[in-house]
Design an enzyme around this catalytic site. Sequence first.
Site, PDB file in Angstrom:
ATOM      1  N   ILE A  41       6.375  -2.096  17.913  1.00  0.00           N
ATOM      2  CA  ILE A  41       5.987  -3.303  18.637  1.00  0.00           C
ATOM      3  C   ILE A  41       4.760  -3.970  18.013  1.00  0.00           C
ATOM      4  CG2 ILE A  41       4.510  -2.003  20.227  1.00  0.00           C
ATOM      5  CD1 ILE A  41       5.388  -3.875  22.460  1.00  0.00           C
ATOM      6  N   LYS A  42       3.930  -3.178  17.301  1.00  0.00           N
ATOM      7  CA  LYS A  42       2.673  -3.704  16.782  1.00  0.00           C
ATOM      8  C   LYS A  42       2.836  -4.545  15.518  1.00  0.00           C
ATOM      9  CE  LYS A  42       0.172  -2.029  20.080  1.00  0.00           C
ATOM     10  NZ  LYS A  42      -0.945  -1.117  19.900  1.00  0.00           N
ATOM     11  N   ASP A  43       4.047  -4.637  14.981  1.00  0.00           N
ATOM     12  CA  ASP A  43       4.279  -5.596  13.895  1.00  0.00           C
ATOM     13  C   ASP A  43       4.009  -7.015  14.380  1.00  0.00           C
ATOM     14  OD1 ASP A  43       5.075  -3.439  12.416  1.00  0.00           O
ATOM     15  OD2 ASP A  43       7.132  -4.124  12.084  1.00  0.00           O
ATOM     16  N   GLY A  46       0.131  -7.340  14.443  1.00  0.00           N
ATOM     17  CA  GLY A  46      -0.481  -7.419  13.122  1.00  0.00           C
ATOM     18  C   GLY A  46      -0.338  -8.800  12.513  1.00  0.00           C
TER      19      GLY A  46
END
Length: 304
Positions: A41-43, A46
């Site tokens: 999910i942190k793509d 970022g």
Amino acid sequence: MLIKNISELIGQTPLIELQLDIPNHSRIFAKLEMFNPGGSIKDRLGQSLINDGIARQVINQDTVIIEPTAGNTGIGLALAAQQHHLRTILVVPEKFSYEKQQLMQALGAEIVNTPSNAGIKGAIEKAKALAADIDNSYVPMQFANPANPKTYYQTLAPELIADLNGAKITSFVAGAGSGGAFSGVAQYLNEYDSTIQNIVVEPEGSILNGGPAHAHRTEGIGVEFIPPFFKNVRIDQTLTVSDADAFQQVRDVAAHLGLFIGSSSGAALAASLKLAETLPAHSTIVTIFSDSSERYMSDKIYEK
């Protein structure tokens, strides 16, 4: 589908209806965020943090990106920074997944480890110290940056509504680390339908339910301090899930549904099933599977 840049694959992840024996004939839907190119999910975050910094002119072509992270945000940041050829230093407590640290390095990031017992607070302090010593450096600071919840408000939450094609959502259930994804999605959903319940999930050892802080195996969620993003969102209930229950769900969905999920996703599923016991019949629960199990194999995620 032809693409020219890996960043084109961020977002628009699948939503799956879990074929499980769910209490009260309810339904559970999970957003499969491991289908992002960096595996979590942190793509989304970022990419957003780098783009936001460029737009605000705090990042230029020579800026050094420094960030404290448990891992997935670091991977997302390294992936986004790579597109702009930016040097990236990621400060990671030693206890977190070896595989995630390897992936960050594979993308070109430098890793600075901090003591496990200092937790994420220790990583934050080290990141700030590095920034003070390195000229033209920038710490996006996911834990306080308003671009964090905004990312999920603008991307993941609208996807959920579109995926469900207008179906009524009873409850939104998700874990919290920085609290950005939970807050951004919850805010959007409550603006869409104020009756949707927001249920935050934490592991034992996190402090949201007032319990004592201590170490836990469940990685990626759990807090050492109340996320500032929680000030602007309604939280209807906090469910605390044991490591044992989280890892049991990790094993069960692999064995029965062919899904490889991380322990934070196992906790979210365990909480969703627990919640379903208390909801009216035929309720609809939406949750998030934030990443996959492959990046935790050295932690023996499938062993009892």
